[in-house]
Design an enzyme around this catalytic site. Structure first.
Site, short mmCIF file in Angstrom:
data_model
loop_
_atom_site.label_atom_id
_atom_site.label_comp_id
_atom_site.label_asym_id
_atom_site.label_seq_id
_atom_site.Cartn_x
_atom_site.Cartn_y
_atom_site.Cartn_z
CE1 TYR A 156 -3.87 2.31 0.70
CE2 TYR A 156 -2.37 3.34 2.24
CZ TYR A 156 -3.55 3.37 1.52
OH TYR A 156 -4.39 4.46 1.62
CE LYS A 160 -3.46 4.51 -1.96
NZ LYS A 160 -4.53 4.98 -2.86
N1 NAD Z 1 -9.67 6.32 4.61
C1 NAD Z 1 -8.40 6.64 4.82
O1 NAD Z 1 -7.96 6.78 5.97
C2 NAD Z 1 -7.46 6.90 3.66
C3 NAD Z 1 -6.25 7.54 3.93
C4 NAD Z 1 -5.38 7.78 2.86
C5 NAD Z 1 -5.72 7.41 1.58
N2 NAD Z 1 -6.92 6.78 1.34
C6 NAD Z 1 -7.21 6.40 -0.03
O2 NAD Z 1 -8.46 6.94 -0.40
C7 NAD Z 1 -9.05 6.13 -1.40
C8 NAD Z 1 -10.46 5.80 -1.00
O3 NAD Z 1 -10.40 5.03 0.20
P1 NAD Z 1 -11.61 4.89 1.21
O4 NAD Z 1 -11.09 5.24 2.53
O5 NAD Z 1 -12.81 5.58 0.68
O6 NAD Z 1 -11.78 3.31 1.16
P2 NAD Z 1 -13.08 2.41 1.02
O7 NAD Z 1 -12.64 1.01 1.20
O8 NAD Z 1 -14.16 2.93 1.90
O9 NAD Z 1 -13.54 2.66 -0.49
C9 NAD Z 1 -12.77 2.20 -1.59
C10 NAD Z 1 -13.71 1.96 -2.75
O10 NAD Z 1 -12.90 1.48 -3.83
C11 NAD Z 1 -13.55 0.36 -4.41
N3 NAD Z 1 -12.58 -0.50 -5.05
C12 NAD Z 1 -11.65 -1.29 -4.43
N4 NAD Z 1 -10.96 -1.98 -5.33
C13 NAD Z 1 -11.44 -1.64 -6.55
C14 NAD Z 1 -11.13 -2.03 -7.86
N5 NAD Z 1 -10.18 -2.94 -8.11
N6 NAD Z 1 -11.81 -1.47 -8.88
C15 NAD Z 1 -12.79 -0.56 -8.63
N7 NAD Z 1 -13.15 -0.17 -7.41
C16 NAD Z 1 -12.47 -0.69 -6.37
C17 NAD Z 1 -14.27 -0.32 -3.25
O11 NAD Z 1 -15.30 -1.18 -3.69
C18 NAD Z 1 -14.76 0.88 -2.47
O12 NAD Z 1 -16.03 1.31 -2.90
C19 NAD Z 1 -8.16 4.88 -1.52
O13 NAD Z 1 -7.32 5.02 -2.64
C20 NAD Z 1 -7.37 4.90 -0.23
O14 NAD Z 1 -6.15 4.27 -0.35
C21 NAD Z 1 -7.80 6.52 2.36
#
Ligand code: NAD
Length: 253
Positions: A156, A160
């Protein structure tokens, strides 16, 4: 002549940060294409967005690691809406494993979804974005810019960081075409992804929050506003950058 209604394609928009970004962009009058591997969740998200904001929205079930499917998606969006102005690459997954224990399959899947998926989505939509002089916002993370703890997810973190490099490279490559490419690096945000890396363990939650000067998780709507700004004409001077939105987490490192 009236201004044409903008079109935003948002991956990972069935829930979490992607859904919040799709909602924010719809509130600004954009038509929305919800892209997610979760077909049912994506359809429900698109339905809610259309109902709440009175804009057109539809959902496409797709794995962002499938480059051909993304090419077909770009054709379909152009056929349905005639243009693409904004691409948000929010789809992402995180492994939760110590590096000595993680499987090859898990490492490869995280790289395929987070890094390959982001690059091929940018490539698939670039021709359409060049037409509109549009904008891309990719999802990086604080985990690209600091060693996070106490959880472990080496793939991860590496993907990123790769998103930051790809964002910079594509910004330079496509600036002459008028396309801007930026990334956001959210801090710990209240979405389901955190459940997979320890959010249900009080000690882990406490460890995260104690590292954030604002002493809280970020809310999806707060991240969405920063992304919407980067995607908007207000950010016309910004390209190739990764913007942390983390309640001060990185500033305190
Ligand atoms: N929540 C956090 O703390 C956080 C922090 C830093 C970065 N992020 C990044 O933000 C983005 C969104 O994360 P989130 O927190 O909303 O997570 P989440 O798990 O709530 O949502 C992720 C979404 O992506 C979809 N997804 C996963 N794999 C997929 C694929 N192969 N093809 C299409 N869709 C796919 C899932 O079905 C889900 O709806 C991600 O890239 C995550 O790495 C999140």
């Amino acid at each position: 002549m009236s201004t044409p209604q903008k079109v935003a394609v948002v991956s990972g928009a069935a829930q979490g940060l992607g859904a919040a970004v799709a909602d924010e962009l719809a509130s600004r009058g954009m038509r929305i294409v919800v892209v997610d591997i979760n077909g049912e969740g994506g359809t429900e998200s698109a339905r809610k967005i259309a109902e709440r904001h009175g804009v057109d929205a539809f959902a496409v079930e797709l794995d962002v690691a499938d480059a051909d499917a993304l090419d077909r998606l770009a054709e379909r969006v152009l056929a349905e809406y005639g243009r693409v102005d904004v691409l948000i690459n929010a789809a992402g997954i995180a492994e939760d494993a110590e590096t000595l224990d993680v499987t090859n399959e898990t490492l490869q899947r995280v790289i395929q979804v987070n890094l390959f998926g982001t690059i091929v989505a940018c490539r698939a939509f670039a021709p359409a974005l060049i037409e509109t002089k549009g904008a891309i916002v990719n999802f990086s993370s604080i985990a690209a810019l600091a060693g996070v703890r106490p959880e472990h997810h080496v793939a991860y973190d590496a993907t990123k960081s790769g998103v930051i490099a790809a964002t910079r490279t594509l910004a330079v490559e496509w600036a002459p075409h008028g396309v801007r490419v930026n990334a956001i690096a959210p801090g710990y945000s209240a979405t389901p992804i955190l459940d997979g890396v320890g959010a249900n363990t009080p000690e882990i939650m406490d460890a995260w929050i104690s590292q954030v000067p604002q002493r809280r998780l970020m809310q999806p709507s707060e991240i969405a506003k920063v992304v919407a700004f980067l995607a908007s004409d207000d950010a016309v001077a910004i390209t190739g950058q990764t913007v942390p939105a983390d309640g001060g987490y990185l500033a305190a490192k």
